[in-house]
Design an enzyme around this catalytic site. Structure first.
Site, PDB file in Angstrom:
ATOM      1  N   GLU A   1       5.220  -4.277   8.551  1.00  0.00           N
ATOM      2  CA  GLU A   1       6.218  -3.801   9.513  1.00  0.00           C
ATOM      3  C   GLU A   1       5.630  -3.705  10.917  1.00  0.00           C
ATOM      4  O   GLU A   1       6.242  -4.089  11.905  1.00  0.00           O
ATOM      5  CB  GLU A   1       6.738  -2.408   9.119  1.00  0.00           C
ATOM      6  CG  GLU A   1       7.404  -2.335   7.758  1.00  0.00           C
ATOM      7  CD  GLU A   1       6.429  -1.973   6.643  1.00  0.00           C
ATOM      8  OE1 GLU A   1       5.311  -2.510   6.612  1.00  0.00           O
ATOM      9  OE2 GLU A   1       6.817  -1.151   5.789  1.00  0.00           O
TER      10      GLU A   1
ATOM     11  N   ASN B   1       1.350  -7.910   5.676  1.00  0.00           N
ATOM     12  CA  ASN B   1       0.195  -7.021   5.782  1.00  0.00           C
ATOM     13  C   ASN B   1      -1.093  -7.844   5.879  1.00  0.00           C
ATOM     14  O   ASN B   1      -1.218  -8.920   5.285  1.00  0.00           O
ATOM     15  CB  ASN B   1       0.146  -6.004   4.631  1.00  0.00           C
ATOM     16  CG  ASN B   1       0.162  -6.625   3.254  1.00  0.00           C
ATOM     17  OD1 ASN B   1       0.713  -7.697   3.040  1.00  0.00           O
ATOM     18  ND2 ASN B   1      -0.434  -5.941   2.290  1.00  0.00           N
TER      19      ASN B   1
HETATM   20  N1  THU Z   1       1.644  -1.801   3.237  1.00  0.00           N
HETATM   21  C1  THU Z   1       2.512  -2.396   4.113  1.00  0.00           C
HETATM   22  O1  THU Z   1       2.286  -3.519   4.574  1.00  0.00           O
HETATM   23  N2  THU Z   1       3.614  -1.707   4.487  1.00  0.00           N
HETATM   24  C2  THU Z   1       3.954  -0.472   4.023  1.00  0.00           C
HETATM   25  O2  THU Z   1       4.873   0.139   4.542  1.00  0.00           O
HETATM   26  C3  THU Z   1       3.218   0.077   2.872  1.00  0.00           C
HETATM   27  C4  THU Z   1       1.840  -0.470   2.696  1.00  0.00           C
HETATM   28  C5  THU Z   1       0.432  -2.527   2.852  1.00  0.00           C
HETATM   29  C6  THU Z   1      -0.849  -1.976   3.400  1.00  0.00           C
HETATM   30  C7  THU Z   1      -1.858  -2.482   2.400  1.00  0.00           C
HETATM   31  O3  THU Z   1      -2.252  -3.786   2.768  1.00  0.00           O
HETATM   32  C8  THU Z   1      -1.090  -2.574   1.099  1.00  0.00           C
HETATM   33  O4  THU Z   1       0.276  -2.514   1.442  1.00  0.00           O
HETATM   34  C9  THU Z   1      -1.407  -1.463   0.110  1.00  0.00           C
HETATM   35  O5  THU Z   1      -1.293  -0.228   0.701  1.00  0.00           O
END
Ligand code: THU
Length: 134
Positions: free
Chosen positions: A55, A42
């Site tokens: 993802e 992320n």
């Molecule tokens: N996040 C992801 O990378 N994938 C997900 O499926 C759920 C949420 C990240 C986005 C943000 O940077 C952090 O988790 C908190 O929401």
């Protein structure tokens, strides 16, 4: 397919997370049908909304390299069990309605799901081609 190896790659990718705001690190590893693996983490933004999930980073990397057929995705996060968010499920669905989604807690603990189970009655490309509007 070596699920454990894919889980390990997701855990490795999680270390690259740029998440200074939420401090919630997520990693993903996407296996293509051709056998390649694309990883993602992320990436957050000071203005918050441009944040992109691990993802979708992995999927964007794969698609931008010409890969559109996917076998499985392993996902791991700082939660107990971190499941893909709704937006990511929809993006997965675009390319692979029956993708194997591996939710990873540790190198040896993971759960296997099918995307069709995580996103039932989904909307996809075929729905647009069947459109009856004028
Ligand atoms: N996040 C992801 O990378 N994938 C997900 O499926 C759920 C949420 C990240 C986005 C943000 O940077 C952090 O988790 C908190 O929401």
């Amino acid at each position: 397919m070596n699920i454990q190896a894919l889980a390990k790659q997701a855990l490795e990718a999680q270390k690259m997370s740029y998440s200074p705001y939420s401090k919630f690190r997520v990693g993903a590893a996407l296996l293509t049908k051709s056998g390649k693996v694309f990883t993602g983490c992320n990436i957050e933004s000071a203005s918050y909304t441009p944040t992109i999930c691990a993802e979708r980073v992995a999927i964007a990397k794969a698609v931008s390299e010409g890969e559109r057929e996917f076998e499985a995705i392993a996902v791991t996060g700082d939660g107990d069990w971190t499941y893909p968010c709704g937006v990511c499920r929809q993006v997965m669905r675009e390319f692979a309605p029956d993708l194997l989604v591996i939710v990873v807690k540790s190198e040896t603990e993971y759960r296997e799901h099918r995307l069709s189970e995580l996103l039932p009655y989904s909307f996809g490309p075929e729905d647009l081609t069947e459109a009856k509007g004028e």
